[in-house]
Write an enzyme that holds these catalytic residues in place. Structure first.
Site, PDB file in Angstrom:
ATOM      1  CB  SER A 681      -0.935   0.016   1.213  1.00  0.00           C
ATOM      2  OG  SER A 681      -0.205  -0.013   2.416  1.00  0.00           O
ATOM      3  CE  LYS A 724      -3.210   0.953   5.278  1.00  0.00           C
ATOM      4  NZ  LYS A 724      -3.025   0.553   3.868  1.00  0.00           N
TER       5      LYS A 724
END
Length: 792
Positions: A681, A724
């Site tokens: 990611s 996140k």
């Protein structure tokens, strides 16, 4: 053709209502009279000719009400004798004379009298042969019925044979043989003797069948009782003999036998246990085999076969319990409420297997306890962390030394019911070695088609687990085999937000610790600002375990101050909290104060939640070497290589020297080098950092990003978006760039985060760069790209 000539006479006679008794003509009865109106009627009858009318009550339990409560047919009787007892009751001996119909009843000065019609029938149309046939059938049926009596009377049949009149024979049999008052009254109402005989034959046949069935049942019951008495007698004798020999094995055997018979085991289980008990009886006392069999029998007796607890299917009550015990966790709460609602409509639903996946400390195990309380099921926890032996699940063969059942059977014995809520805690921490793979053994337990006949190696009998509600807990799905995941419904519990931690601390943790430390709300007060400071500066976790420890520390220090210094109350605020807990342990990751070149805000997902991960890229003159530091994993290194290849292919479009890979060395670093990092990611973050460093253009300091990239510059979706974004929000980020494929995950984002952050979905790296670079830098890139195209 039957012809009846009826001759009737009308009378008015004192009346006695009989309860449960029917008087017949030609029969002598002894009546015990307790009611005053019955005594008065007998005395009046004796004074006026000794004739009295006897009729049965319809409702024998009625004491006073006679009108409307007597049958239409009774018997005219003559009083033979009256005896008055010392107890106030009167006994009367009467003899029935003739049937009579009740025409009316009335009460006169303390007794009842009835208007009756006494009828005599001359019946024609019946032949002597038919009458004789009826008589023979009556005698035959009566003899067959009497032979079934426990103590048959020979005198009765002798008297019956000498009765020649068919009417008298019917009355004699009905009065002395029949038991039911309803049958007697039915026959009394037949004035035609031949019809009476036919009805009596049917009744006698029916009674014979019923009595024969009763005798068969009585014989079987007696045989069983005699067999049990015989066994008991022999066992008592053997017990005395064993006691004299100093052998206690037989007493143990008797206790086990009684326990097996007392508990309502399924037939298969009972037969198996009796067979093993037989082996135990034959084994020498004190031998290893006897010890093994004794342990086996005692263990099996503890298994709760056919024992189930009743579920609570109140959705509203369950909602209150779940909300009172846990803040947030809407998804898992809704799933449990759905299960309870379905349970109310279909109580037989089975095979509910759920896996709660989330970081440590978010309340997975405690939530299971609340679910059990809401369902009113027994709660049992099976800890699977560190298990590496298959026998821990299935048990050992009973022939091995120290054999014992597996944890599943032990859990059932502990909760004493076959439908508990069983929690498999830390299912992702199971390991395997040469002794087997416990995860493979769990496949049968968690398979809805197999666990109805779970077979433990020690028990060696099928145990039905289909009514258990299984809930597994795990921190990650990475270590759980795919077939095991396929058998469970996965529900993810994300890390708590700052606001959720605040509410959990204020509503749950602080009251809990105050009670544990003997404090009241007046003695220790913790302000809202202090709670937020605890969450931000003294804990860094996805759950609330460390938060609870810090609250407990405050309680201990406040208790010491109250006891030692005599303080009446202690107030903890954000200004004085450092006095009690020391300086802040954690400083929240914050965005840079200014836009920087080669520094980009990335986002990472860890086992304890989300984190803001800054990536730094530097470009130096060299020979094209690429250096990666910061404990980066293989996947992350591959992302860096993909980023370099993409920039080389699109250098002109990005306004970068196409020969940069030959002239410059590139260094990519992720701060906090002691913490391992990996995952795809960070692809867009690395690409943006390299473009910024190579083109000397700063990146917006309040922009954070996540996403995997391809060689063609496409941005692919990632996981852990909620965690996140929480970390980015706490750090002060205003814009978050996410892959377009993660737009569907925005529903899971905390409402507070969505209100304060702008989410920018992107499909390509060029979209990322358009957002990440400052506006004037983006315009400069466009001009440089256009100029390069013209020169070409």
């Amino acid at each position: 053709m039957t012809i009846m000539n009826e001759k009737c006479e009308r009378y008015t006679l004192p009346t006695v209502a009989l309860r449960g008794i029917v008087a017949f003509p030609g029969m002598t009865l002894s009546l015990e009279l307790a009611r005053s109106f019955s005594k008065n009627a007998v005395e009046i009858a004796q004074k006026t000719g000794s004739f009295i009318y006897l009729v049965a009550q319809i409702d024998a339990s009625e004491e006073e009400k006679i009108e409307g409560n007597i049958f239409d047919v009774g018997t005219v009787a003559k009083i033979k004798q009256i005896v008055k007892g010392n107890d106030g009751n009167t006994k009367a001996v009467v003899e029935g004379i003739a049937r009579a119909k009740t025409e009316g009843i009335r009460q006169i000065s303390g007794y009842y009298e009835c208007d009756i019609t006494s009828c005599t029938l001359d019946v024609e149309g019946y032949s002597k042969e038919k009458e004789e046939a009826l008589v023979r059938m009556l005698v035959e049926r009566t003899d067959a019925l009497i032979s079934l009596f426990p103590y048959p009377s020979k005198d009765f049949m002798t008297k019956l044979i000498f009765i020649e009149n068919i009417s008298e024979m019917c009355d004699f049999i009905a009065s002395n043989i029949l038991v039911k008052a309803s049958d007697k009254q039915f026959l009394l109402e037949h004035f035609n003797p031949y019809e009476r005989a036919e009805s009596l034959i049917k009744i006698l046949s029916r009674e014979a069948k019923v009595l024969k069935l009763e005798n068969d049942i009585r014989k079987k019951t007696k045989a069983k009782v005699e067999e049990s008495q015989k066994d008991y007698f022999l066992r008592e004798q053997l017990k005395v003999i064993q006691s004299e020999l100093g052998n206690d094995a037989q007493s143990e055997s008797d206790e086990i036998y009684e326990a097996i018979m007392e508990k309502k085991f399924p037939e298969e289980v009972q037969n198996k246990l009796l067979k093993e008990l037989s082996k135990f009886n034959k084994a020498p006392f004190g031998s290893p085999e006897a010890t093994v069999l004794r342990t086996y029998l005692e263990t099996c007796l503890e298994i709760p076969f056919n024992t189930y607890s009743k579920d609570n299917t109140s959705v509203e009550n369950a909602r209150k319990i779940l909300d009172a015990d846990h803040y947030g966790l809407k998804k898992v709460k809704e799933r449990i409420l759905e299960f309870i609602a379905v349970k109310e409509l279909n109580p037989d639903i089975k095979n509910q297997i759920i896996c709660l996946v989330g970081p440590p400390g978010v309340g997975k195990t405690s939530l299971c306890s609340s679910i059990a309380q809401a369902l009113k099921r027994k709660y049992v926890r099976v800890s699977l962390g560190g298990i590496r032996d298959e026998a821990e699940i299935r048990g050992h063969r009973k022939t091995y030394v120290g054999a014992m059942p597996g944890r599943i059977i032990n859990a059932l014995c502990e909760c004493k019911t076959l439908n508990p809520l069983m929690v498999f805690d830390e299912i992702d921490k199971m390991t395997s070695d040469m002794r087997g793979d416990p995860a493979s053994a769990m496949l049968e337990v968690l398979d809805s088609e197999q666990n109805k006949a779970f077979r433990d190696h020690f028990v060696e009998m099928n145990v039905d687990l289909s009514r258990c509600m299984f809930i597994a807990t795990a921190n990650s799905l990475d270590n759980i085999p795919k077939p095991l995941i396929d058998r469970m419904e996965i529900i993810e519990l994300s890390s708590y937000t700052r606001t959720e931690k605040f509410h959990i601390a204020r509503n749950h943790l602080i009251p809990k610790q105050l009670k544990r430390h003997g404090l009241t709300k007046r003695q220790l007060k913790i302000s809202d600002g202090a709670i937020y400071t605890l969450c931000d500066g003294y804990t860094a976790e996805a759950g609330v375990r460390n938060l609870e420890r810090e609250i407990a520390s405050l309680c201990r220090k406040a208790t010491k101050e109250i006891v030692e210094n005599g303080a009446k109350s202690v107030m903890i605020t954000e200004d004085n909290i450092a006095t009690y807990l020391g300086c802040r342990k954690y400083e929240a990751e914050k965005i840079s104060e200014e836009n920087e070149i080669g520094v980009v805000n990335g986002m990472a997902y860890t086992s304890i939640g989300g984190d803001l991960l800054k990536l730094e890229a530097s470009v130096m003159k060299g020979t094209g070497k690429i250096k990666l530091t910061g404990s980066l994993g293989d996947v992350m290194k591959e992302s860096a290589e993909i980023a370099v290849s993409f920039i080389r292919e699109n250098a002109d479009r990005l306004g970068i020297d196409p020969d940069f890979y030959e002239k410059y060395d590139i260094h990519i670093h992720a701060p906090e080098g002691a913490v391992p990092k990996d995952g795809p990611s960070a692809g867009v973050t690395m690409t943006t950092a390299l473009v910024s460093a190579l083109s000397k253009r700063p990146v917006k300091r309040d922009v954070s990003m996540t996403g995997e990239i391809t060689l063609r510059g496409k941005v692919l979706p990632i996981g852990g978006l909620k965690e996140k974004t929480l970390a980015a929000y706490a750090a002060g980020v205003k814009t978050i760039i996410i892959p377009h494929g993660n737009v569907k995950n925005l529903e899971e984002i905390d409402e507070e985060v969505k209100k304060n952050i702008t989410f920018m979905p992107v499909k390509t790296v060029f979209d990322v760069l358009d957002i990440a670079f400052c506006e004037e830098e983006v315009i400069a890139i466009i001009h440089r790209y256009a100029k390069a195209r013209v020169e070409k």
